[in-house]
Enzyme design. Structure first.
Site, PDB file in Angstrom:
ATOM      1  N   ASN A  11    -101.558  49.733  31.159  1.00 26.16           N
ATOM      2  CA  ASN A  11    -101.524  48.634  30.185  1.00 26.16           C
ATOM      3  C   ASN A  11    -100.155  47.967  30.321  1.00 26.16           C
ATOM      4  O   ASN A  11     -99.150  48.517  29.873  1.00 26.16           O
ATOM      5  CB  ASN A  11    -101.731  49.212  28.777  1.00 26.16           C
ATOM      6  N   GLU A 169    -104.858  57.515  21.193  1.00 30.80           N
ATOM      7  CA  GLU A 169    -103.456  57.156  21.319  1.00 30.80           C
ATOM      8  C   GLU A 169    -102.753  57.363  19.977  1.00 30.80           C
ATOM      9  O   GLU A 169    -102.746  56.454  19.120  1.00 30.80           O
ATOM     10  CB  GLU A 169    -103.316  55.695  21.724  1.00 30.80           C
TER      11      GLU A 169
HETATM   12  C1  PEP Z   1     -99.999  52.227  25.285  1.00 32.47           C
HETATM   13  O1  PEP Z   1     -99.409  51.328  24.728  1.00 32.47           O
HETATM   14  O2  PEP Z   1    -101.222  52.178  25.456  1.00 32.47           O
HETATM   15  C2  PEP Z   1     -99.210  53.374  25.729  1.00 32.47           C
HETATM   16  C3  PEP Z   1     -99.825  54.490  25.913  1.00 32.47           C
HETATM   17  O3  PEP Z   1     -97.855  53.150  25.882  1.00 32.47           O
HETATM   18  P1  PEP Z   1     -96.778  54.197  26.440  1.00 32.47           P
HETATM   19  O4  PEP Z   1     -97.384  54.892  27.639  1.00 32.47           O
HETATM   20  O5  PEP Z   1     -95.593  53.367  26.793  1.00 32.47           O
HETATM   21  O6  PEP Z   1     -96.501  55.177  25.336  1.00 32.47           O
END
Ligand code: PEP
Length: 257
Positions: A11, A169
């Site tokens: 992402n 997440e």
């Molecule tokens: C995200 O925003 O989907 C994410 C997982 O970010 P990061 O890997 O930077 O924590």
């Protein structure tokens, strides 16, 4: 389950410029281990989808978008429809990311409409769910995740859900450098799979891929991927460097090996 192929998606959020996006896409395309037993995708910012699309065309790296509207066309200034995403070569779309829930004030109802619109257009929909730090501390993680799943997936049973992916997440882990332990993440993933089993049946529950997202790095991917209900990762910060991202892809494959 053995026949769920791992999936790793980058992402890119609101990062890079056009040339940088093309370069990064090309490096990932060229660096993928041949015959890798893992699916890989990247989600550039909207303005660069058309630039990255030809770079990835015919390659093993799928093009995805970071959001999409539920209507196909109309007076929706600043929005982009799922049909438009398909038109520029996207095969997947992220929906309900915590940054959109938080800063874009997206509701569960809007997220549900987007999920249905994406699936109706034949896109792979990566639905993000997860609790904040205070919610975890208050012991309401499962209630929050269940509410998000219900808002997004209610009424979906009769529709094609072949392209559905869920990304767990935890908001406290996104961009903070704090990763959920494999055991904690597994617990949440198992809860999500059980919820899907109860609402959408065992075929869907066995087939749906559940990704972990939140400060995934090459050195924590493998232990996460070794968990039975973790089928890969949605990667933010660490997806902006090809070498680290490709390392994460290799570790995801190794964890499921
Ligand atoms: C995200 O925003 O989907 C994410 C997982 O970010 P990061 O890997 O930077 O924590």
């Amino acid at each position: 389950m053995k026949d769920r192929r791992p999936l790793v998606v980058g992402n890119w959020k609101m990062h890079l410029d056009g040339a940088g996006a093309e370069r990064l896409a090309g490096e990932i395309r060229d660096g993928l281990p041949p015959g890798a037993s893992v699916d890989v995708g990247v989600c550039p910012p909207f303005p660069y989808l058309c630039r990255v699309s030809p770079v990835l065309k015919g390659s093993a790296v799928a093009l995805g978008a970071q959001d999409g509207h539920w209507e196909q066309q109309g007076p929706f200034t600043g929005w982009v429809s799922m049909a438009m995403l398909v038109d520029v070569g996207c095969s997947s779309v992220i929906i309900g990311h915590s940054e959109r829930r938080q800063f874009g004030r997206e509701t569960d109802d809007e997220i549900g409409r987007k999920v249905r619109a994406g699936l109706d257009q034949g896109l792979g929909v990566i639905l993000c769910v997860g609790e904040t730090g205070p919610e975890r501390d208050a012991g309401v993680t499962e209630a929050i995740v269940a509410r998000q799943l219900s808002g997004a997936l209610e009424g979906l049973a009769s529709r094609g859900i072949r392209g559905l992916v869920v990304a767990y997440e935890p908001v406290w882990a996104i961009g903070t450098g704090k990763t959920a332990t494999p055991a904690l993440a597994q617990e949440a993933h198992q809860f999500i799979r059980q919820w899907i089993l109860g609402r959408l049946g065992s075929d869907v529950a066995q087939q749906v891929r559940i990704l972990y997202g939140g400060s995934v790095k090459p050195d924590n991917m493998r232990a996460l991927a070794e968990m039975p209900d973790i089928d890969g990762a949605l990667v933010g910060g660490a997806s902006l460097q090809a070498s680290g991202f490709l390392d994460i892809v290799r570790q995801a494959a190794a964890g499921k090996g």
